[in-house]
Write a protein that holds these residues in place. Structure first.
Motif, PDB file in Angstrom:
ATOM      1  N   VAL A   1      82.326 -26.437 -47.053  1.00 27.98           N
ATOM      2  CA  VAL A   1      81.521 -26.873 -48.196  1.00 27.98           C
ATOM      3  C   VAL A   1      80.023 -26.671 -47.956  1.00 27.98           C
ATOM      4  O   VAL A   1      79.266 -26.393 -48.891  1.00 27.98           O
ATOM      5  CB  VAL A   1      81.825 -28.363 -48.500  1.00 27.98           C
ATOM      6  CG1 VAL A   1      80.859 -28.916 -49.531  1.00 27.98           C
ATOM      7  CG2 VAL A   1      83.254 -28.514 -48.990  1.00 27.98           C
ATOM      8  N   SER A   2      79.598 -26.789 -46.692  1.00 32.07           N
ATOM      9  CA  SER A   2      78.159 -26.708 -46.402  1.00 32.07           C
ATOM     10  C   SER A   2      77.640 -25.285 -46.306  1.00 32.07           C
ATOM     11  O   SER A   2      76.442 -25.073 -46.087  1.00 32.07           O
ATOM     12  CB  SER A   2      77.872 -27.435 -45.078  1.00 32.07           C
ATOM     13  OG  SER A   2      78.476 -26.748 -43.994  1.00 32.07           O
ATOM     14  N   GLY A   3      78.530 -24.288 -46.446  1.00 30.46           N
ATOM     15  CA  GLY A   3      78.085 -22.906 -46.363  1.00 30.46           C
ATOM     16  C   GLY A   3      77.979 -22.381 -44.953  1.00 30.46           C
ATOM     17  O   GLY A   3      77.320 -21.368 -44.709  1.00 30.46           O
ATOM     18  N   ALA A   4      78.639 -23.050 -43.988  1.00 29.34           N
ATOM     19  CA  ALA A   4      78.542 -22.623 -42.594  1.00 29.34           C
ATOM     20  C   ALA A   4      79.432 -21.424 -42.285  1.00 29.34           C
ATOM     21  O   ALA A   4      79.339 -20.849 -41.200  1.00 29.34           O
ATOM     22  CB  ALA A   4      78.915 -23.789 -41.667  1.00 29.34           C
ATOM     23  N   LEU A   5      80.283 -21.018 -43.245  1.00 23.71           N
ATOM     24  CA  LEU A   5      81.238 -19.945 -42.973  1.00 23.71           C
ATOM     25  C   LEU A   5      80.554 -18.635 -42.594  1.00 23.71           C
ATOM     26  O   LEU A   5      81.023 -17.899 -41.715  1.00 23.71           O
ATOM     27  CB  LEU A   5      82.127 -19.704 -44.203  1.00 23.71           C
ATOM     28  CG  LEU A   5      83.149 -20.788 -44.549  1.00 23.71           C
ATOM     29  CD1 LEU A   5      83.851 -20.435 -45.854  1.00 23.71           C
ATOM     30  CD2 LEU A   5      84.158 -20.947 -43.429  1.00 23.71           C
ATOM     31  N   GLU A   6      79.460 -18.337 -43.258  1.00 23.54           N
ATOM     32  CA  GLU A   6      78.812 -17.030 -43.050  1.00 23.54           C
ATOM     33  C   GLU A   6      78.251 -16.882 -41.642  1.00 23.54           C
ATOM     34  O   GLU A   6      78.014 -15.763 -41.174  1.00 23.54           O
ATOM     35  CB  GLU A   6      77.695 -16.834 -44.074  1.00 23.54           C
ATOM     36  CG  GLU A   6      76.614 -17.891 -44.009  1.00 23.54           C
ATOM     37  CD  GLU A   6      75.619 -17.749 -45.147  1.00 23.54           C
ATOM     38  OE1 GLU A   6      74.460 -18.149 -44.957  1.00 23.54           O
ATOM     39  OE2 GLU A   6      76.020 -17.227 -46.219  1.00 23.54           O
TER      40      GLU A   6
ATOM     41  N   SER B   1      75.205 -31.994 -52.384  1.00 25.40           N
ATOM     42  CA  SER B   1      74.083 -32.397 -51.516  1.00 25.40           C
ATOM     43  C   SER B   1      74.101 -33.886 -51.202  1.00 25.40           C
ATOM     44  O   SER B   1      73.192 -34.393 -50.551  1.00 25.40           O
ATOM     45  CB  SER B   1      72.753 -32.044 -52.193  1.00 25.40           C
ATOM     46  OG  SER B   1      72.662 -32.690 -53.459  1.00 25.40           O
ATOM     47  N   GLY B   2      75.120 -34.594 -51.678  1.00 30.09           N
ATOM     48  CA  GLY B   2      75.205 -36.028 -51.428  1.00 30.09           C
ATOM     49  C   GLY B   2      75.698 -36.330 -50.026  1.00 30.09           C
ATOM     50  O   GLY B   2      75.904 -35.436 -49.194  1.00 30.09           O
TER      51      GLY B   2
END
Length: 759
Positions: free
Chosen positions: A413-418, A493-494
């Motif tokens: 969810v936080s976009g850490a995949l990339e 962003s919560g």
């Protein structure tokens, strides 16, 4: 049967022995059942008893001392040698049950009653491997994926079931029903029979078979009953409250009509029911089967002071399945401090308590949990504050599969995949597709995980673009929900705790956990682990990225953590027979202590078992006891959930504190009367009588009653009159009215119709 006339003892007994101990040591030649409270010095008493009997001329070769495990046997041998030092007496053999069983087994092989067996006893690894092979062969197909993912849990359940069957003479089918497994695990019955067929074909035996096989042989062959019985004059058995059916039968057969048997234990400390132990053996069966035993008591504890003794007595006296023995702190026992913390957050309370201790005191401090899931937020806060700790049984919150799955969700969810290599993304995809499980077979799930891992983002789009019509309906529904919630959480962003709540509700996470769990208890523990982790993140207040950074630091610290030092984290079940200077018991709230029963459970029996568990936990301390509960909340009681444990009211903390402090501080020439502000109880009056104190107390009223109505034994209904509460589950309770009716009522509306009848 020999008869012996015992003269007065020829030995000088130590001055430190109590009158109760002296009476046990010098008792006559008869059956005896001894109730010994926690910390009563029973090991020393039994050693002196044996010395006394040897000096009376009893043949040590016809004396048998039975201990439950090797460490207890070693400790008792050391104590007996110490007591009999320089006496010149030959000592009896001290055996464990299993050692005695193995000796009989070998004799029965020689006599042709049992087939021969390999001297190489089956190891736990061998048993587990065979159980694994049988699980894969016998379990239903719809469990196949779950079994492959959670091999350890399924194997432990199977080996545990095999052992449980071997604690009793009952068929595997009966044991299965008694243990309350769900129908989808009925394959365990076939697994037991198949395992036995394999084991016997290999001529191998396990640790459990050392008792199971010879006792079954004795039970089925009257000649063996004559062979093993009446060889001993005296038998002494320790920790008899932990006896199961097989052990009890073996004792009965070996004793025959000749031996005089002494059993020692404490029914209030029977907490190993899951291993087949039952308090009824020491409470009733022994007296029924060994005629008119002498009943003796060790009622003084040398471990903890008056305050803990009063707490423990008040608590356990609510049980009906027990002997009416009151534990007293011996005058030589130092005072023990007690504290009751009414807080909203257990972990914060634990940090505050530990912060008041010197660092070198942590090694003699234990935090005791009802279930492992309670440890999650506490362990994480200890890591964050760099407070050293040890975890019994090698558990660790950060490495549980629930916490790892939530961490995977936060990364997606936080976009850490990339930022991750494809192999790491593959592992995240696997975890996500199993949290909750999306209903695909393992090859299909692996194929989908590899497909997702090929993308450094946008997994929600890939999931929502699937051809749902080509999938089974349940899998299609779950995958669509997963894609939708990932889309909904994109750019969230919560706080991370809120993210978990949204995800759990949208994916029906908890229902998914329950549907695949081996047992009701394992499902609830997994769910509670998720709740505990979410509560920790809630206190952190960080978003997904902040939470991930924090967890990375904690994981690094956990890997660097030095073993062997710091406060101990353990479950209560693992602490039997142990003690610490300081004991902390969190989770004194409904759901944990007492643990919520399953709908099919006998609620009253479960409640008594839970009360014994807390009793054991409280009596592990020497110097200080910290009890952590929730603030009183009327709404929590109306909802029947998460309020202070009913045990808090039962153990009468204010009375125990006031009376216990006065007893700790009084001097020999002080006044022997006391007026308490708290109302008197039968327990406090009996305790005062033993201490030679005249008590007066405050007036008891119901106006400040904090426990829910259904926790009272008697209730008055506005229409049906007075009745007795006979059962309860999570949402309702059953009342048996004086007029004969039995009716169920909702906990939420109980306050509208019920009141507590005046005394």
């Amino acid at each position: 049967m020999p008869t012996k006339t015992l003269e007065s003892p020829a030995l000088d007994l130590p001055d430190f022995l109590t009158d109760e101990q002296r009476a046990i040591i010098t008792a006559g030649y008869e059956h005896s059942v001894i109730t010994a409270v926690a910390g009563s010095g029973k090991t020393s008493t039994l050693a002196w008893r044996i010395r006394y009997l040897l000096q009376q001329g009893h043949d040590p070769a016809r004396m048998l001392v039975l201990m439950f495990n090797r460490s207890a046997r070693v400790d008792f041998e050391r104590k007996l040698q110490e007591v009999c030092h320089q006496s010149g007496l030959a000592l009896p053999e001290i055996r464990t049950y299993h050692a005695m069983g193995l000796r009989l087994y070998k004799r029965f092989v020689q006599d042709g009653y049992l087939p021969g067996f390999s001297e190489k006893i089956l190891t736990e690894q061998e048993i587990s491997f065979q159980a694994w092979l049988l699980i894969r062969r016998l379990a239903p197909e719809d469990l196949a994926d779950e079994i492959r993912r959670n091999k350890k849990d399924f194997v432990e359940t199977a080996t545990g079931f095999i052992d449980m069957v071997k604690t009793t003479l009952s068929p595997a089918e009966i044991v299965f029903e008694d243990l309350g497994y769900s129908e989808k695990h009925r394959y365990l019955i076939d697994l037991f029979h198949s395992f036995e067929q394999w084991r016997k074909g290999q001529s191998r035996i396990s640790f459990s078979d050392m008792l199971y096989e010879p006792v079954m042989a004795i039970h089925q062959n009257p000649p063996l009953q004559r062979l093993v019985g009446n060889k001993m004059d005296l038998i002494l058995v320790d920790e008899y409250q932990d006896t199961n059916e097989i052990q009890h039968l073996l004792l009965r057969y070996v004793a025959g009509d000749r031996a005089r048997v002494t059993v020692v234990g404490d029914p209030d400390q029977t907490i190993y029911e899951f291993r087949g132990a039952k308090p009824e053996f020491i409470l009733k069966r022994f007296s029924d089967e060994f005629e008119s035993p002498l009943e003796q008591t060790l009622s003084y504890t040398f471990r903890y002071g008056h305050r803990v003794a009063l707490l423990a007595n008040h608590l356990i006296c609510h049980n009906t399945g027990r002997k009416d023995v009151l534990c007293h702190s011996h005058p030589s026992t130092p005072a023990t401090e007690i504290a009751l913390h009414r807080v909203e957050n257990d972990a914060d309370a634990v940090l505050q308590i530990l912060g008041e201790e010197a660092e070198n005191a942590l090694a003699d401090t234990a935090i005791l949990f009802r279930v492992w899931s309670q440890s999650v937020p506490i362990e994480l806060k200890l890591l964050a504050q760099q407070i050293p700790y040890r975890i019994d049984a090698g558990k660790g919150a950060l490495f549980s599969r629930e916490v790892q799955a939530i961490t995977a969700l936060l990364k997606v969810v936080s976009g850490a995949l990339e930022k991750l290599p494809e192999e790491d993304r593959l592992e995240l995809a696997r975890q996500l597709l199993r949290f909750p499980h999306v209903g695909l077979k393992e090859p299909e799930l692996e194929q989908l995980a590899r497909f997702l891992a090929g993308f450094a983002g946008g997994w929600h789009e890939r999931l929502l673009a699937l051809d749902f019509g080509a999938l089974a309906p349940m899998a299609a529904r779950k995958l669509r929900k997963l894609g939708e919630v990932l889309e909904q959480l994109r750019g969230y962003s919560g706080p991370a705790a809120g993210l978990i709540t949204v995800y759990a509700e949208h994916t029906e996470l908890y229902e998914g956990v329950r549907s695949l769990a081996l047992t009701y208890d394992s499902a609830e523990e997994r769910i509670d682990t998720i709740h505990g982790f979410r509560e920790y993140l809630k206190g952190l207040g960080a978003d997904a990225q902040g939470a991930l950074a924090h967890l990375k630091a904690l994981r690094q610290q956990a890997n660097e953590k030095q073993g062997g030092a710091g406060v101990l984290l353990s479950t209560i079940h693992r602490t039997k027979g142990l003690e610490w200077q300081r004991v902390i018991i969190p989770g004194l709230q409904e759901k944990y202590l007492p643990h919520s029963p399953r709908p099919q459970d006998d609620a009253r029996a479960i409640l008594e078992s839970e009360r014994r568990l807390l009793y054991v936990a409280m009596t592990r301390t020497r110097q200080s006891l910290h009890l952590i509960t929730r603030p009183v909340s009327k709404q929590a009681h109306l909802d029947g959930d998460q309020g202070p444990s009913r045990f808090v009211e039962e153990f009468c903390f204010d009375l125990a504190t006031e009376f216990g402090c006065w007893l700790d501080e009084r001097t020999p020439d002080s006044d022997h009367s006391l007026t308490l502000t708290a109302p008197l109880t039968p327990v406090s009056s009996r305790y005062a009588l033993q201490e030679g104190v005249t008590l007066e107390g405050g007036v008891h009223t119901n106006t400040n009653r904090t426990s829910p109505l259904w926790h009272q034994s008697r209730l008055s209904h506005s229409i049906f009159g007075t009745g007795t509460v006979v059962a309860e589950d999570e949402g309702s309770f059953e009342v048996h009215f004086n007029g004969g009716e039995k009716m169920n009522f909702s906990k939420k509306s109980a306050h509208l119709y019920f009141s507590v009848p005046s005394a």
